[in-house]
Design an enzyme around this catalytic site. Structure first.
Site, PDB file in Angstrom:
ATOM      1  N   THR A 110     -31.520  -2.626  29.163  1.00  0.00           N
ATOM      2  CA  THR A 110     -30.950  -3.631  28.261  1.00  0.00           C
ATOM      3  C   THR A 110     -31.746  -3.779  26.961  1.00  0.00           C
ATOM      4  OG1 THR A 110     -32.276  -5.230  29.442  1.00  0.00           O
ATOM      5  CG2 THR A 110     -29.974  -5.021  30.142  1.00  0.00           C
ATOM      6  N   SER A 111     -32.602  -2.820  26.661  1.00  0.00           N
ATOM      7  CA  SER A 111     -33.560  -2.959  25.552  1.00  0.00           C
ATOM      8  C   SER A 111     -32.921  -3.214  24.184  1.00  0.00           C
ATOM      9  CB  SER A 111     -34.401  -1.680  25.485  1.00  0.00           C
ATOM     10  OG  SER A 111     -35.162  -1.652  24.295  1.00  0.00           O
ATOM     11  N   ASN A 112     -33.377  -4.281  23.552  1.00  0.00           N
ATOM     12  CA  ASN A 112     -32.958  -4.572  22.171  1.00  0.00           C
ATOM     13  C   ASN A 112     -33.596  -3.580  21.204  1.00  0.00           C
ATOM     14  OD1 ASN A 112     -31.549  -7.082  22.787  1.00  0.00           O
ATOM     15  ND2 ASN A 112     -33.583  -7.898  23.238  1.00  0.00           N
ATOM     16  N   ALA A 172     -34.392  -0.451  21.821  1.00  0.00           N
ATOM     17  CA  ALA A 172     -33.696   0.839  21.912  1.00  0.00           C
ATOM     18  C   ALA A 172     -32.426   0.805  21.057  1.00  0.00           C
ATOM     19  CB  ALA A 172     -33.360   1.148  23.366  1.00  0.00           C
TER      20      ALA A 172
END
Ligand code: PLP
Length: 327
Positions: free
Chosen positions: A71-73, A75
């Protein structure tokens, strides 16, 4: 210090007063809207990536490898900027693939190459392996650490500190503290170093969302020393790890209810992974008297709304008395 950066974020981001909460708590509580830096590139990561991507372009790399949770912002913001600047983007994402939504959906839509690894694998090793593979295909990859939290990315928040100093002047307030979520340490390191070079007394108070305060202090010191190896005194580093709760991206019903209350009182939606935990920590600590010597308190909303996964949204739905229809 790096001088060159991209200019892709919507800056300066506004500082707003939270009126209801200020009254309830007897403080002047302000929020800086770094969730307004953009849409694809919303949140704090774009401030860091303005430096990182410029560095990549200036040094002849054609490919970026970076990492984060599914769920990385970070990335997602990297994927958007790589698309814009025609850089090949490889994301090493750790965790279980549950649904094609939120940041993962955006990563794919933005054309990033996605490599999923499981919780037990090392992200660093996976990035090194991938880097070798890409080199053998004659690419020139640059590895960006998780959260772009290194000396390059930290520049984004040295700048943000300077922006806050100017805005405080315009608003005619003196912030006693700047409060924020800490997830990989780069935002904290940049703000702390900004305060250090301006020699101001504003406290920089971090709320850890996943690791212990001691792990983060070491990480932050490492980044600050990459910027300035002469700094040896770090007694003003303040990172609180009492509000991690169930762990990274995990929320209790009590936490979710707090986010609902803030949304309905102030019209501000906090995210369930970073800003929600940190802001709840801040409010709790104010209630416990830990901020009694402070009047004007600034919190940075670092973004992250894409973190409301289907699972979390369903739990929130059950907590909303005004919306109890079965869908
Ligand atoms: C990454 C992130 C943070 C934490 O910033 P770090 O520099 O990694 O400590 C806070 N909030 C949001 C929404 C983030 O995506």
């Amino acid at each position: 210090m790096l001088q060159r950066k991209l200019n892709v974020a919507n800056l300066s981001t506004p500082i707003q007063k939270l009126e209801t909460l200020s009254q309830t708590l007897g403080k002047d509580i302000y929020i800086k809207r770094d969730d307004y830096t953009g849409t694809e590139i919303s949140g704090n990561k774009v401030r860091k990536l303005e430096y990182t991507i410029q560095y990549v372009l200036d040094n002849g790399y054609d490919t970026i490898i970076t990492t984060g949770a599914i769920t990385s912002n970070h990335a997602r913001a990297t994927a958007a900027l790589c698309a814009k600047y025609n850089i090949e983007c490889h994301l090493v994402l750790r965790g279980a693939l549950k649904a094609f939504e939120g940041n993962l959906f955006l990563d794919a839509m933005l054309g990033a190459h996605i490599h999923v690894i499981d919780e037990h694998q090392s992200r660093e090793k996976a990035m090194e392996r991938l880097s070798k593979d890409l080199e053998s295909e004659n690419k020139t990859p640059f590895i960006v650490p998780s959260g772009a939290s290194d000396w390059i990315g930290a520049h984004g928040y040295i700048n943000a500190f300077e922006e806050i100093v100017k805005q405080a002047d315009e608003l005619n307030v003196q912030f006693d503290s700047i409060n924020l979520a800490v997830g990989s340490g780069g935002t904290y390191a940049g703000l702390w170093y900004g305060k250090y070079i301006h020699n101001l007394s504003t406290q920089i108070i971090g709320y850890a969302v996943n690791e212990s305060a001691s792990i983060f202090k070491n990480k932050v010191i490492e980044i600050i020393n990459e910027l300035d190896e002469d700094i040896t005194t770090f007694d003003t580093l303040s990172i609180n790890d009492q509000y991690i709760g169930l762990g990274y991206a995990q929320a209790t019903d009590e936490e979710l209810q707090f986010y609902i209350d803030i949304a309905q009182q102030e019209g501000v939606v906090l995210d369930p992974t970073y800003t929600g935990k940190a802001f709840r920590g801040l409010v709790e600590e104010i209630k416990q008297g830990k901020y009694d010597d402070q009047k004007a308190i600034l919190f940075i909303h670092t973004g992250g709304l894409q973190g409301y996964t289907e699972e979390t949204r369903a739990r929130i739905q059950r907590l909303l008395p005004t919306f109890n229809k079965d869908l």
